[in-house]
Design a protein around this motif. Sequence first.
Motif, mmCIF file in Angstrom:
data_model
loop_
_atom_site.group_PDB
_atom_site.id
_atom_site.type_symbol
_atom_site.label_atom_id
_atom_site.label_comp_id
_atom_site.label_asym_id
_atom_site.label_seq_id
_atom_site.Cartn_x
_atom_site.Cartn_y
_atom_site.Cartn_z
ATOM 1 N N LYS A 111 88.120 79.818 13.538
ATOM 2 C CA LYS A 111 87.537 79.584 11.899
ATOM 3 C C LYS A 111 85.803 78.905 12.940
ATOM 4 O O LYS A 111 85.384 79.321 11.817
ATOM 5 C CB LYS A 111 88.291 78.696 11.022
ATOM 6 N N LEU A 112 86.458 77.125 13.409
ATOM 7 C CA LEU A 112 85.168 76.584 13.373
ATOM 8 C C LEU A 112 84.147 77.269 14.203
ATOM 9 O O LEU A 112 83.045 77.002 14.137
ATOM 10 C CB LEU A 112 86.096 75.181 13.992
ATOM 11 N N MET A 113 85.140 77.922 15.310
ATOM 12 C CA MET A 113 84.177 78.855 16.052
ATOM 13 C C MET A 113 83.223 79.193 15.695
ATOM 14 O O MET A 113 82.393 79.713 15.665
ATOM 15 C CB MET A 113 84.866 79.535 16.888
ATOM 16 N N VAL A 114 83.875 80.114 14.589
ATOM 17 C CA VAL A 114 83.368 81.795 14.271
ATOM 18 C C VAL A 114 82.189 80.921 12.764
ATOM 19 O O VAL A 114 80.797 81.475 12.959
ATOM 20 C CB VAL A 114 83.852 82.827 13.341
ATOM 21 N N ASN A 117 78.853 79.474 15.237
ATOM 22 C CA ASN A 117 78.583 80.208 15.757
ATOM 23 C C ASN A 117 78.504 80.981 17.322
ATOM 24 O O ASN A 117 77.796 80.314 18.030
ATOM 25 C CB ASN A 117 77.157 80.161 16.043
ATOM 26 N N ILE A 118 79.964 80.155 17.831
ATOM 27 C CA ILE A 118 80.088 79.459 19.392
ATOM 28 C C ILE A 118 81.349 80.726 19.134
ATOM 29 O O ILE A 118 81.987 81.741 18.655
ATOM 30 C CB ILE A 118 81.879 78.714 18.976
ATOM 31 N N PRO A 119 81.000 82.105 20.310
ATOM 32 C CA PRO A 119 80.788 83.348 20.005
ATOM 33 C C PRO A 119 82.877 84.137 20.750
ATOM 34 O O PRO A 119 83.383 82.560 21.705
ATOM 35 C CB PRO A 119 80.511 84.321 21.868
ATOM 36 N N THR A 120 83.475 83.802 19.269
ATOM 37 C CA THR A 120 84.790 84.338 19.978
ATOM 38 C C THR A 120 84.862 85.929 19.633
ATOM 39 O O THR A 120 84.522 86.601 18.256
ATOM 40 C CB THR A 120 84.905 83.030 19.355
ATOM 41 N N SER A 121 86.170 86.738 19.479
ATOM 42 C CA SER A 121 86.658 87.719 19.038
ATOM 43 C C SER A 121 87.161 87.787 17.776
ATOM 44 O O SER A 121 86.770 86.921 17.259
ATOM 45 C CB SER A 121 87.670 88.557 19.790
ATOM 46 N N ILE A 257 88.916 75.767 28.448
ATOM 47 C CA ILE A 257 88.068 76.182 27.601
ATOM 48 C C ILE A 257 87.949 77.591 28.038
ATOM 49 O O ILE A 257 88.203 78.069 29.290
ATOM 50 C CB ILE A 257 86.689 76.493 27.499
ATOM 51 N N GLN A 258 89.520 78.403 27.874
ATOM 52 C CA GLN A 258 89.321 79.774 28.495
ATOM 53 C C GLN A 258 88.234 81.420 27.833
ATOM 54 O O GLN A 258 88.003 81.057 26.595
ATOM 55 C CB GLN A 258 91.006 80.588 27.798
ATOM 56 N N THR A 259 87.859 81.586 28.472
ATOM 57 C CA THR A 259 86.434 82.570 28.092
ATOM 58 C C THR A 259 86.665 83.870 28.796
ATOM 59 O O THR A 259 87.231 84.323 30.207
ATOM 60 C CB THR A 259 85.062 82.252 28.265
ATOM 61 N N ASN A 267 82.412 85.311 25.621
ATOM 62 C CA ASN A 267 83.264 85.329 24.399
ATOM 63 C C ASN A 267 84.319 84.052 25.171
ATOM 64 O O ASN A 267 85.297 84.510 25.928
ATOM 65 C CB ASN A 267 83.795 86.789 24.219
ATOM 66 N N VAL A 268 84.415 83.215 24.079
ATOM 67 C CA VAL A 268 85.624 82.171 23.634
ATOM 68 C C VAL A 268 86.596 82.557 23.278
ATOM 69 O O VAL A 268 87.166 82.724 22.079
ATOM 70 C CB VAL A 268 85.531 81.184 23.417
ATOM 71 N N ILE A 269 88.091 82.961 24.275
ATOM 72 C CA ILE A 269 89.465 83.485 23.573
ATOM 73 C C ILE A 269 89.877 81.884 22.822
ATOM 74 O O ILE A 269 90.491 82.234 21.712
ATOM 75 C CB ILE A 269 90.104 83.499 24.961
#
Length: 409
Positions: A111-114, A117-121, A257-259, A267-269
């Motif tokens: 939620k915080l990444m979205v 604007n931290i790219p994630t699925s 960080i897994q990407t 894209n950040v996993i």
Amino acid sequence: MKRFLVLAGGSDQADLMDVLREKFPGCYIILADMAQHVIASTHADKHLLVSTMDFAAVKETAIAEKVDCIITACGDQPLITMASISEELGLPCYLTREEALSMTNKLYMKKLMVENNIPTSKFKKISDVSEDISDLKYPLMIKPADCNGSLGVRKANNYEQFVEFFTKAKEYSFSHSAIVEEFKEGKEVGVDCYALDGKATILMMGEVRKKKIGDSVLLIYQTYIPADISDKAKENLQKVANDITRVFKLDNTPILIQTLVDGDDVNVIEFAPRIGGASKHRTVTLKTGFDILKANVDAMFGERPEVITHPDGNMFSRNHVYARPCTFSHVENAEELIREGVIEEYIPYKMKGATVGEFLASRDRVGSFLVKAPDLKQLKEKIKIAVSRLRVYDMDGNEVMKREIWEED
């Protein structure tokens, strides 16, 4: 004399104990781990069969043993116990309880990444198979919302698989829920950083290689370092690392960080304020000269390291050794391979008598070996030699290494 309670008993925690003894000569170390046959038990002064996720038992142990510090390294879930109990008892810790919870809870993290604007699925958290996921496109990655390691993580290509894998992931989750997210194409790149003074220094970027087992299991068996990605992708990874440091207010901590990297796109996993497991800290130190495990221990006591690196120009590869389900006995030929310069080190993850299951997850690795070479061709040649000569035996004398993982390399 300092007294430490170390949570979890793997090889990484054994290394942690060695660092503690170097920093605090004469210290007394108590290990908390429910498993009896664990590597770190031989490095501890006392081994208590206590679950690292049993908050009450860990707190009771810490009080009874009059410990000065509760500590762990290289694992997600024990971070919560470490930070929570340390805060309750007024013990030193580099993370607060809130920080540990926010970064081991995948839903909160996503939620915080979205929001920032931290790219994630695209994703959803669900607690029941009947919940609507029609706005997500297959294939989907199913993972327990709050579980350590790769246990319960599966790729669903259709609804039938979604039902099957969600049910299993829910069993592994402490909150009985799962994160369901759209699968993204690209190279999986693990990024190891150290956050200090508002900036994330990227120490190492490695391409995580997986073996497809059936149509749903992606088994992590190898990492190539450095990752073969574009300069623009590297720039984007640096921005992502800095954004995570800023948004999650991280300071004086390692970050894993897994990407997924597809061309220049990142894209950040997920990520965690910790060192990667499976001997990752050893690879970081050999590759960069920066002792990330020592820095992590120092951070527990408020000390701030200088993040200075002297990168080794060679390629490295960390390779995980798996075995068929068995009662593990021993590994042969590792020392000879080290003497001959084929491998740099072999790290055991299982003790004699330990059970090797059939989960095909990180918990079932027997060990790992590290290879170094000036180029990819020589790296692959050394890996091939090591795989052909290593032998893994069960208690009945059967050779049980899953050598077929490397067949297509």
